[in-house]
Design a protein around this motif. Structure first.
Motif, PDB file in Angstrom:
ATOM      1  N   VAL A   1      -8.320   2.334   2.596  1.00  0.00           N
ATOM      2  CA  VAL A   1      -7.571   1.997   4.247  1.00  0.00           C
ATOM      3  C   VAL A   1      -8.946   1.408   5.610  1.00  0.00           C
ATOM      4  O   VAL A   1      -8.323   0.820   6.040  1.00  0.00           O
ATOM      5  CB  VAL A   1      -7.564   3.228   4.527  1.00  0.00           C
TER       6      VAL A   1
ATOM      7  N   TRP B   1       1.093  -1.471  -0.072  1.00  0.00           N
ATOM      8  CA  TRP B   1       0.117   0.052  -0.141  1.00  0.00           C
ATOM      9  C   TRP B   1       1.101   1.233  -0.273  1.00  0.00           C
ATOM     10  O   TRP B   1       0.596   2.248  -1.132  1.00  0.00           O
ATOM     11  CB  TRP B   1      -1.055   0.074   1.583  1.00  0.00           C
TER      12      TRP B   1
ATOM     13  N   GLY C   1      -7.067   5.104  -1.157  1.00  0.00           N
ATOM     14  CA  GLY C   1      -7.322   6.045  -0.013  1.00  0.00           C
ATOM     15  C   GLY C   1      -8.390   5.030   0.682  1.00  0.00           C
ATOM     16  O   GLY C   1      -9.191   4.992   2.119  1.00  0.00           O
TER      17      GLY C   1
ATOM     18  N   LEU D   1      -4.521   7.197  -5.865  1.00  0.00           N
ATOM     19  CA  LEU D   1      -4.664   7.918  -4.522  1.00  0.00           C
ATOM     20  C   LEU D   1      -6.102   7.253  -3.976  1.00  0.00           C
ATOM     21  O   LEU D   1      -6.301   7.090  -2.854  1.00  0.00           O
ATOM     22  CB  LEU D   1      -4.123   9.562  -4.526  1.00  0.00           C
ATOM     23  N   VAL D   2      -6.687   8.233  -4.944  1.00  0.00           N
ATOM     24  CA  VAL D   2      -8.536   7.820  -4.366  1.00  0.00           C
ATOM     25  C   VAL D   2      -8.936   6.478  -4.133  1.00  0.00           C
ATOM     26  O   VAL D   2      -9.225   5.795  -3.100  1.00  0.00           O
ATOM     27  CB  VAL D   2      -9.492   8.776  -5.196  1.00  0.00           C
TER      28      VAL D   2
ATOM     29  N   ILE E   1       1.128   4.434  -2.660  1.00  0.00           N
ATOM     30  CA  ILE E   1       0.741   5.381  -2.700  1.00  0.00           C
ATOM     31  C   ILE E   1       1.862   6.116  -3.030  1.00  0.00           C
ATOM     32  O   ILE E   1       1.993   6.922  -3.779  1.00  0.00           O
ATOM     33  CB  ILE E   1       0.873   6.082  -0.910  1.00  0.00           C
TER      34      ILE E   1
END
Length: 177
Positions: A140, A103, A137, A133-134, A107
């Motif tokens: 997560v 991860w 995110g 990136l979205v 990123i």
């Protein structure tokens, strides 16, 4: 990609294909059994694009590039990316959180597409980075709720976005070849 430079178009297509192969491979680290055929197919498609557009890059190497005069900045950007990925992985390993390494690397890779888009004069590279990136995110909360390696989520996100970008770039490049 959406660039006026044929050489950059071919190279980016080849590179994204190769990196799709890598990310689909990393996703197989701890993938559910029913994902493996799709991940393998993504890897094969990525390698196919990498080989085909690698050859086309070589054939068009004498064409201009957006990076002309910017190679030092490109090298610095790549060095910073590698250092950030490596340092982050070292910190994660020391904290006993190595399952987050994929991860973190994803990123860093996605974030590096933003300044890379400026160097390549190609906004579509930034769009790929923002989408990644979205998606990373959004992953997560699911990653926090499990003990599985983050490669299970990050690998497919990166693989699919890179493969789709390479495929779109291949279609765009085709008339100019």
């Amino acid at each position: 990609m959406l660039t006026e430079f044929l050489r950059d178009q071919c190279f980016t297509t080849a590179w994204f294909g190769l990196m799709a192969f890598v990310w689909f491979g990393w996703a197989q680290e701890d993938s559910p059994r029913d994902w493996r055929i799709r991940l393998g197919a993504g890897s094969v498609l990525g390698v196919g694009l990498a080989v085909a557009f690698g050859v086309l890059t070589a054939a068009n190497w004498d064409q201009p590039s957006a990076l002309e005069g910017e190679y030092a900045w490109f090298g610095l950007l790549v060095a910073v990316e590698v250092a950030a990925a490596g340092a982050g992985c070292l910190v994660l390993a020391r904290r006993g959180a190595s399952r987050w390494m994929a991860w973190w690397v994803a990123i860093v890779v996605a974030a590096h597409f933003l300044p890379l888009a400026l160097l390549l004069n190609d906004l579509s590279v930034a769009v790929v980075g923002v989408v990644q990136l979205v998606a990373l995110g959004v992953a997560v909360p699911r990653l926090r709720g499990t003990t599985t390696p983050s490669s299970r989520s990050a690998g497919p996100v990166m693989g699919v976005t890179l493969l789709l970008s390479a495929a779109i770039s291949a279609v765009i490049a085709a008339p100019g070849l």
